[in-house]
Design a protein around this motif. Sequence first.
Motif, short mmCIF file in Angstrom:
data_model
loop_
_atom_site.label_atom_id
_atom_site.label_comp_id
_atom_site.label_asym_id
_atom_site.label_seq_id
_atom_site.Cartn_x
_atom_site.Cartn_y
_atom_site.Cartn_z
N PHE A 198 -13.15 -26.22 25.34
CA PHE A 198 -12.99 -25.08 25.67
C PHE A 198 -14.18 -24.59 25.30
O PHE A 198 -13.97 -23.57 24.18
N GLU A 199 -15.09 -23.92 26.16
CA GLU A 199 -15.82 -22.59 25.76
C GLU A 199 -15.08 -21.57 25.37
O GLU A 199 -13.30 -20.66 26.08
N GLY A 200 -14.33 -20.77 24.47
CA GLY A 200 -14.09 -20.07 23.55
C GLY A 200 -13.90 -19.96 22.93
O GLY A 200 -13.02 -19.18 22.04
N ILE A 201 -12.69 -21.67 22.86
CA ILE A 201 -11.72 -21.69 21.89
C ILE A 201 -12.79 -22.49 20.62
O ILE A 201 -12.50 -23.81 20.92
N ARG A 202 -13.17 -21.82 19.82
CA ARG A 202 -13.87 -22.36 18.25
C ARG A 202 -13.62 -21.70 17.60
O ARG A 202 -12.69 -20.66 17.22
N GLU A 203 -13.65 -22.65 16.02
CA GLU A 203 -13.72 -21.76 14.61
C GLU A 203 -15.39 -21.35 14.77
O GLU A 203 -15.95 -21.32 15.23
N ASN A 204 -15.12 -20.08 13.31
CA ASN A 204 -16.43 -18.97 13.08
C ASN A 204 -16.18 -19.61 12.00
O ASN A 204 -15.08 -18.93 10.67
N GLN A 205 -17.86 -20.18 11.01
CA GLN A 205 -17.62 -20.15 9.70
C GLN A 205 -17.58 -18.91 8.98
O GLN A 205 -18.36 -18.08 9.19
N LEU A 206 -17.31 -18.46 8.19
CA LEU A 206 -17.40 -17.77 6.74
C LEU A 206 -18.28 -17.71 5.43
O LEU A 206 -17.60 -18.64 4.82
N VAL A 207 -18.85 -16.62 5.01
CA VAL A 207 -18.75 -16.75 3.66
C VAL A 207 -19.43 -15.91 2.55
O VAL A 207 -19.34 -15.01 3.63
N GLY A 208 -18.80 -16.07 1.67
CA GLY A 208 -19.13 -14.64 0.22
C GLY A 208 -19.27 -15.21 -0.51
O GLY A 208 -19.34 -16.44 -0.93
N TYR A 209 -19.82 -14.13 -1.24
CA TYR A 209 -20.12 -14.23 -2.95
C TYR A 209 -19.38 -13.56 -3.90
O TYR A 209 -19.18 -12.40 -3.68
N VAL A 269 -18.82 -29.41 32.24
CA VAL A 269 -18.43 -29.22 33.49
C VAL A 269 -17.66 -27.62 33.64
O VAL A 269 -16.94 -27.54 32.84
N ARG A 270 -17.85 -27.22 34.72
CA ARG A 270 -17.16 -25.80 34.66
C ARG A 270 -16.16 -25.52 36.20
O ARG A 270 -16.20 -26.44 36.93
N VAL A 271 -15.24 -25.53 34.91
CA VAL A 271 -13.82 -24.98 36.33
C VAL A 271 -13.99 -23.11 36.32
O VAL A 271 -13.63 -22.26 35.41
N THR A 272 -14.04 -23.25 37.90
CA THR A 272 -13.28 -21.70 38.45
C THR A 272 -12.34 -21.95 38.47
O THR A 272 -11.53 -22.98 39.18
N LEU A 273 -11.87 -20.59 39.20
CA LEU A 273 -10.54 -20.25 39.07
C LEU A 273 -10.42 -19.78 40.28
O LEU A 273 -11.04 -19.18 41.12
#
Length: 369
Positions: free
Chosen positions: A34-45, A226-230
Amino acid sequence: MRYALAACVSATLAFAPAMEAAAAAARIKDIVDFEGIRENQLVGYGLVVGLNGTGDGLNNSPFTKQSLQSMLERLGVNTAGETVRTANVAAVMVTANLPPFGTQGSRIDVSVSALGDANSLQGGTLLVTPLLGADGEVYAIAQGPVLINGFRAEGDAATIISGVPTTGRISSGALIEREIDFRLGSQHSLRLALRNPDLTTARRIALSINDFIGVPTAVPEDPATVRVTLPAGFNGNIVDLLTDIEQLMVQTDQPAKIVIDENSGIIVMGKDVRVSTVAVAQSNLTVTIAENPQVVQPNPLSFGVTAVEPNTDLDVVETNSNLALVNESITLQELVDGLNALGIAPRDLIAILQAIKATGALQAEIEVL
């Protein structure tokens, strides 16, 4: 009892196709994202301290020395111009995945990997490390003791290493400081991304959603979307709509494909693979080389010396195979049975499949890993 048993068997056979079709179906939530329901990668030193002499060599890892001096200066310790010698510090890269809709103050797991020439991170503690996203903003702060899955033990003449002691993990080791600004409930239209793009599957998803809602709500835009509209007058928001449709069952479709891993000799075929009638012959050539050196003695009362003469036995055996007929297959089982009838190894089968594809008799795509 005999009539009852016959009736039971008949009912089982009657429902077998329906059970097979149900087994091939999958929930919408398992085949789309589902669009918007996703993880995001983070990185640090960051720096790991408290190592028992297994950290970076500061002469070989200048970035570790610079980071250590900068950290001490921020804490009020001036080390400019001083010679710093310590083996208890290691420079590391810290990675994490920011979960969808992660809120401020919640914790996430982080992975720690040595960047320099440290031997082990056992017993170390990660100091405060900002974790950045792809946009350069800080989304989490990591700190805590590092747990590793391996160990390293060494003596004067031997070293034992189990696992990878230069990588570790900190469970719940980072605090989320910034949230992703995306309000799912306020959306009026959302896209469903197919994990395995296919035109037929996308159309079936849209038809299943529209049949369930009763109005044309879903539209397939391409094989992967597939686009779903309310719908107007829907009693709820987009979250309620997604909750209703994600449990719908859809029978997925897939193209005919053969996946080949030549390194391991693994062959995987899809159920829709078809082959036209072809004749296949495969020949094996076996070359055997055996070395049997012989000892040659000199003649009696001569000035000769004992010598070793080489003696090589060379044998070539060629096993010819007659043409084997692989009939036009209707099912994957018949195709497998026809190829197994040739009695060939998987690596030879890879070459045969590629040769059949070259003749145009194989109606499937071959993907080599």
